[in-house]
Each structure stands twice: as C-alpha cells, then as structure tokens.
Design an enzyme around this catalytic site. Structure first.
Site, short mmCIF file in Angstrom:
data_model
loop_
_atom_site.label_atom_id
_atom_site.label_comp_id
_atom_site.label_asym_id
_atom_site.label_seq_id
_atom_site.Cartn_x
_atom_site.Cartn_y
_atom_site.Cartn_z
N LYS A 204 54.23 2.48 -42.17
CA LYS A 204 54.07 1.22 -41.66
C LYS A 204 53.87 0.30 -42.98
O LYS A 204 52.69 0.24 -43.37
CB LYS A 204 53.27 1.01 -40.71
CG LYS A 204 53.41 -0.51 -40.01
CD LYS A 204 52.48 -0.55 -38.82
CE LYS A 204 52.70 -2.31 -38.30
NZ LYS A 204 51.79 -2.15 -37.10
N ARG A 214 55.04 -10.80 -34.04
CA ARG A 214 53.84 -11.50 -33.81
C ARG A 214 53.92 -12.90 -32.87
O ARG A 214 52.58 -12.98 -32.35
CB ARG A 214 53.19 -11.77 -35.29
CG ARG A 214 52.72 -10.70 -35.95
CD ARG A 214 52.55 -11.11 -37.63
NE ARG A 214 52.19 -9.68 -38.27
CZ ARG A 214 51.89 -9.54 -39.51
NH1 ARG A 214 52.07 -10.64 -40.46
NH2 ARG A 214 51.80 -8.50 -40.03
N LYS A 230 48.36 -8.12 -44.35
CA LYS A 230 47.52 -6.98 -43.87
C LYS A 230 47.64 -5.82 -44.83
O LYS A 230 47.71 -4.67 -44.68
CB LYS A 230 48.15 -6.31 -42.47
CG LYS A 230 48.07 -7.51 -41.30
CD LYS A 230 48.68 -6.65 -40.04
CE LYS A 230 48.44 -7.79 -38.94
NZ LYS A 230 49.03 -7.16 -37.54
N LYS A 261 58.44 2.17 -40.28
CA LYS A 261 58.45 0.77 -39.82
C LYS A 261 58.24 -0.05 -41.19
O LYS A 261 57.18 -0.22 -41.78
CB LYS A 261 57.54 0.41 -38.86
CG LYS A 261 57.67 -1.00 -38.23
CD LYS A 261 56.16 -1.16 -37.28
CE LYS A 261 56.66 -2.77 -36.61
NZ LYS A 261 55.42 -2.91 -35.78
N SER A 287 61.47 -6.83 -35.42
CA SER A 287 61.85 -7.98 -34.99
C SER A 287 62.44 -9.02 -36.03
O SER A 287 63.62 -9.48 -35.61
CB SER A 287 60.43 -8.76 -34.32
OG SER A 287 59.68 -8.91 -35.52
N TYR A 326 65.54 -3.45 -30.66
CA TYR A 326 65.52 -4.69 -29.43
C TYR A 326 67.22 -4.62 -28.87
O TYR A 326 67.42 -5.17 -27.90
CB TYR A 326 65.02 -5.74 -29.85
CG TYR A 326 63.80 -5.86 -30.38
CD1 TYR A 326 62.61 -5.77 -29.44
CD2 TYR A 326 63.41 -5.52 -31.67
CE1 TYR A 326 61.43 -5.93 -29.78
CE2 TYR A 326 61.89 -5.53 -31.95
CZ TYR A 326 60.87 -5.68 -31.07
OH TYR A 326 59.62 -5.60 -31.38
#
Length: 336
Positions: A204, A214, A230, A261, A287, A326
């Site tokens: 990730k 988010r 992050k 990811k 996303s 999605y």
C-alpha cells in the site's frame, strides 16, 4: 495484392486479429463478475443513500440499504464486498476507541449482511483512520504524522477479533504497521477463528489517489485535509523492491491474500508479486482512479464504458486474481 507486392514475412500476426471471432478465440485475459470485490460505505442513521460528491454513483448506505445493495451485487455474480464505515465525528478521538465498540457500526453491518446473505464473502478493513480525530491509521507518537507501530498493532488485533466474532470472512489490515499480520493471525487463532482469512494490504503506497476515499469515510474532514501525509508508514511510490519485501513478510506471517494499492499506476508491482507468490493477489482500483475516469468522461475526453473496461482488464492482465473496484456493479451487469 499481387504476389509481386507481397512482403516475404515469416509470420503475419494480424491474421488472428482480422475478425471479432478470431480475436475472441485468442483473447488471453477475461473479466468475470466473480473477479470483483465491491467496496461499500456504510453510515449510521441516514434515511436514504447519500451520494459522495467526489465519487459519482457511489453512496454511503445505511445498514438496510447496504443489505439491499449486497443482494443486488450477489444476484449479478459478485462474490464479495468490502465494508468501510463513515463514523459520526462525535465518536472519533485520538486513540480511535470507537473501533473497539462491540456494537459498533461496522460490526452491526457485518452481522446484517451475513444474516441476509451467508454465502456472500464479507471483507472488513482493519485500520484506525475512520475512527481517529487526526485521520491517521493508528495512534500517534510525539512526532508529526508518525504512528506508534506496536501500540497500534495491539489495537488492530483486537479489532480483527471483534470483526471475526461478528461473522466476517476476511479481515483486511490496511494500516501498513510492521508485524501486524502475524499479530492478527495469532489473535484470531487464539480466539478460535482459525478459519477467518487475512487479506493483507501488503504493498500500500503513500499515494495521492486516495483523496475521494478520505472524503467518503470522513478521515479527510477529521484531519482537515485529504492530502494527509502517511509517508512514515505507507510505501514510498518510488520503491519497488521494498514492496516485494513487504509482501514476503506478510506471507511469512500468515497472510492468505496479498494486495497492491493503488492498482492502475502500480501494474509493475502487481506483476512482480504475481511472479513472487502462489497466494491470491488482489489489487485495489482506488477512489482517485475511479473519480478521474468519471471526470474525464464527463468532460467528453474519454469514453466511460471503454476506459472502465480497459483499466480493469489491464489490472487483471498484470496478474491480479481479484480487483476491488467501485465499478464492480456496473461491470457485473455488463458481463452478466
């Protein structure tokens, strides 16, 4: 073409592309509804689905509507869903304590889905970012944007056990803490959940593609920005070998699935992991990938259906066995 004008070729690959029938006969990669895992967002108390502004066609669902959506996906041949909670900001704190609420939103959602659809595989996220007031995936140290690895792992292990008790099939640690797969496996086994699988977010990356997600779970609002760094725990997008090492460690610690990811910008990593492991490889079309396709299509710059299909085909071709996307429902409709 006369024989004098013909090139003297050893092979003519275009022969196999001449008609739709020939192209179908030699097609190497295929998409199926069962290749997809549908990420779904669940929220407490909303009377009707709430569209996420940055993700056209994606909604936050109350538990009743979540079960309804899961039924529709199952009928289309989608075999798994991944659930993410949108928590009330009043329930968030620096420690993410709501993650261990035995009657918390995500646990009630799991119970409802599994009661209605026992055969549908349910995946749950194991990370603290939906629950923390700062939007990070764990509890913080005194250093800016740094997460306390070992304290966080202890909390994640408790989270995983609670999710297993609720009936989840697969827990999916997305936090990128060191050693969390081994600790979660040990905790699950100690509580008689040896059959609960672990899908490790092994590779990730600290990506700029996560912004709309988010928004969806409210961690951007908690942090005051959807560009929260992050970098102290997620992978540097520049690093390939480190991703392979992370996956190898997760596999050694007991991961049942390995995940990459984001997916689209990291096809090389998907291929590397596919070649390096015999475990199932999952990839998350995140996303930002979904939203940029919709945005370009809305402007008339891309054909939505064609680019949607091509983007997923590329992920499958790179070596992914499973794709979190999605687009799962729309693709399943098309393929079915």
């Amino acid at each position: 073409m006369s024989s004098e004008a013909m090139l003297d070729l050893v092979e003519r690959p275009r022969r196999l592309r001449r008609t739709a029938g020939l192209r179908a006969m030699v097609r190497e990669t295929h998409l199926r509804p069962e290749d997809f895992i549908a990420p779904l967002f669940v929220v407490d108390g909303k009377p009707a689905p709430e569209e996420i502004a940055s993700m056209p066609g994606v909604f936050r669902l109350n538990i009743k509507d979540l079960v309804k959506e899961c039924r529709a996906l199952s009928k289309l041949g989608v075999r798994a869903v991944a659930l993410f909670p949108k928590m009330d900001s009043k329930l968030k704190d620096a420690e993410g304590t709501a993650a261990l609420d035995e009657d918390g939103l995500i646990l009630r959602a799991v119970r409802a889905v599994k009661q209605a659809l026992p055969e549908l595989a349910v995946v749950t996220d194991v990370a603290l970012d939906p629950y923390t007031s700062h939007g990070h995936d764990g509890v913080l140290t005194d250093i800016a944007d740094d997460v306390d690895n070992d304290r966080t792992v202890a909390i994640l292990s408790e989270m995983a056990v609670l999710q297993a008790e609720a009936g989840v099939d697969i827990v999916a640690p997305s936090d990128m803490m060191d050693g969390r797969i081994g600790a979660i496996r040990e905790a699950l086994d100690a509580h008689d959940f040896a059959d609960t699988a672990i899908m490790a977010y092994s590779a990730k990356f600290n990506s700029a593609y996560y912004g709309p997600f988010r928004d969806a779970v409210g961690s951007a609002k908690a942090a005051g920005t959807n560009t929260l760094s992050k970098a102290t725990y997620q992978l540097d997008p520049a690093n390939r070998r480190m991703a392979i090492n992370e996956a190898a460690l997760d596999e050694e610690e007991g991961a049942d699935f390995i995940m990459v990811k984001p997916a689209g910008a990291y096809l090389d990593i998907i291929r590397e992991l596919r070649d390096a492991t015999t475990k199932p490889v999952a990839a998350y079309q995140v996303s930002g990938e979904y939203s940029q396709i919709h945005a370009a299509a809305k402007l008339g710059w891309l054909d939505l259906e064609k680019i949607r299909h091509e983007s997923l085909l590329a992920i499958k071709r790179a070596g992914a066995d499973l794709i979190l996307t999605y687009f799962a429902k729309d693709m399943a409709k098309l393929l079915k």
